[in-house]
Scaffold this active site. Structure first.
Site, mmCIF file in Angstrom:
data_model
loop_
_atom_site.group_PDB
_atom_site.id
_atom_site.type_symbol
_atom_site.label_atom_id
_atom_site.label_comp_id
_atom_site.label_asym_id
_atom_site.label_seq_id
_atom_site.Cartn_x
_atom_site.Cartn_y
_atom_site.Cartn_z
ATOM 1 N N LYS A 46 -10.338 0.457 -2.044
ATOM 2 C CA LYS A 46 -10.411 -0.038 -0.664
ATOM 3 C C LYS A 46 -11.770 0.267 -0.041
ATOM 4 O O LYS A 46 -12.222 1.420 -0.032
ATOM 5 C CB LYS A 46 -9.282 0.608 0.147
ATOM 6 C CG LYS A 46 -9.154 0.130 1.589
ATOM 7 C CD LYS A 46 -7.999 0.873 2.253
ATOM 8 C CE LYS A 46 -7.775 0.440 3.683
ATOM 9 N NZ LYS A 46 -6.717 1.265 4.326
ATOM 10 N N CYS A 66 -4.884 -3.683 2.972
ATOM 11 C CA CYS A 66 -4.569 -3.369 4.367
ATOM 12 C C CYS A 66 -5.706 -3.614 5.365
ATOM 13 O O CYS A 66 -5.951 -4.758 5.751
ATOM 14 C CB CYS A 66 -4.064 -1.927 4.464
ATOM 15 S SG CYS A 66 -3.141 -1.566 5.991
ATOM 16 N N GLU A 117 0.846 -1.196 0.000
ATOM 17 C CA GLU A 117 0.000 0.000 0.000
ATOM 18 C C GLU A 117 0.880 1.245 0.000
ATOM 19 O O GLU A 117 2.007 1.230 0.514
ATOM 20 C CB GLU A 117 -0.881 -0.033 1.258
ATOM 21 C CG GLU A 117 -1.909 1.071 1.331
ATOM 22 C CD GLU A 117 -2.722 1.018 2.619
ATOM 23 O OE1 GLU A 117 -3.837 1.557 2.634
ATOM 24 O OE2 GLU A 117 -2.239 0.442 3.616
#
Length: 290
Positions: A123, A164, A51
């Protein structure tokens, strides 16, 4: 659902990067370019970056000012890098320009070996967390959450794209496995030092075990600036939950390599057929007492 080359039975060599991004797009590109060329020389065909590989700012709002569309000059450099190296690249999350100048998306981008952008995932779960003994993060201040689950075929199996903080939400990975037939889960990350020490490896191994998928987790590592530090420890995990690749130092810059064998995915799933034993697609009676 996997491509013909992935289904042929030949193991595919993949690499997982560990790096310390800084507030300099060109310096980060230079690191990514060097690692890509080194990985290509090692026979890697698919390289996964963490990321915020392209930029980590030291001030609030800094990254949103640099955000670009996916056809902008920053991503075009990485498309050219993939083509020149003859390698697929997983890049995520990237600061993709949002609906206006005050917002961005945290976007995981997949580029093939011809330099074509194959897929992208925004995300879904944003990191709005007060980390114990550390600092308060408010990702949603400048970032818009995605709303689409993404899986894509590749020469390395069917890939499930995440980023993440998604890692803490097992439902996403269950959907990728059982609704979208993922075989390899990608988890590019920048875990904090505090949360990484406590939870990083155990969460990743749990996701691998409960989905019977390979997991490739590229990690940011070390101090990016005076305010931000990441845990590191890039790893690749097999469908049985065994760590099969990691760097010897969880803070160094480099990459670890493993050969993905999709026959191992099928073997684990055949011996323990959890897809046949799952019950939670059914309607359940509930009993709640107060």
């Amino acid at each position: 659902m996997a491509s013909a080359s992935a289904a042929s039975g030949a193991p595919a060599r993949v690499g997982v990067v560990q790096m310390t991004s800084v507030g300099d797009v060109d310096a980060n590109y230079a690191t990514c370019s060097r690692l890509t060329k080194e990985a290509a020389a090692s026979g890697v065909k698919f390289l996964c970056f963490p990321e915020v590989f392209s930029f980590i700012g030291s001030k609030d709002g800094e990254s949103v000012k640099l955000a670009e569309p996916l056809d902008g000059p920053i991503m075009q450099r990485y498309c050219s890098l993939a083509k020149e190296s003859g390698m697929w690249l997983s890049l995520g999350g990237f600061q993709e320009k949002g609906s206006d100048d005050s917002q961005q998306y945290n976007t995981h981008v997949l580029i093939d070996d011809s330099g074509k952008l194959r897929s992208s995932y925004r995300k879904i779960h944003l990191f709005d967390v007060d980390v114990p003994g550390n600092m308060v993060y408010k990702e949603s201040r400048f970032t818009t959450a995605g709303d689409t689950i993404v899986a894509v075929d590749s020469p390395f199996g069917r890939l499930g794209l995440t980023v993440c903080y998604d890692l803490r939400f097992p439902e996403l990975y269950q959907i990728l496995r059982f609704k979208h037939q993922a075989q390899v889960l990608l988890v590019p990350s920048a875990f904090t030092k505090v949360t990484g020490e406590a939870h990083w490896e155990i969460l990743l191994r749990a996701r691998a075990i409960e989905t019977q998928c390979y997991v490739i987790a590229a990690a940011q590592a070390g101090k990016h600036n005076e305010k931000r530090e990441s845990y590191g420890d890039s790893i690749i995990i097999d469908p049985w939950g065994t760590v099969i690749a990691r760097l010897p130092d969880r803070l160094s810059t480099g990459f670890a390599v493993a050969d993905l064998d999709l026959s191992k995915v099928e073997a684990v799933r055949t011996r323990m057929p959890i897809s046949e034993h799952r019950k939670f697609d059914s309607d359940w009676k509930t009993s709640t007492k107060h």
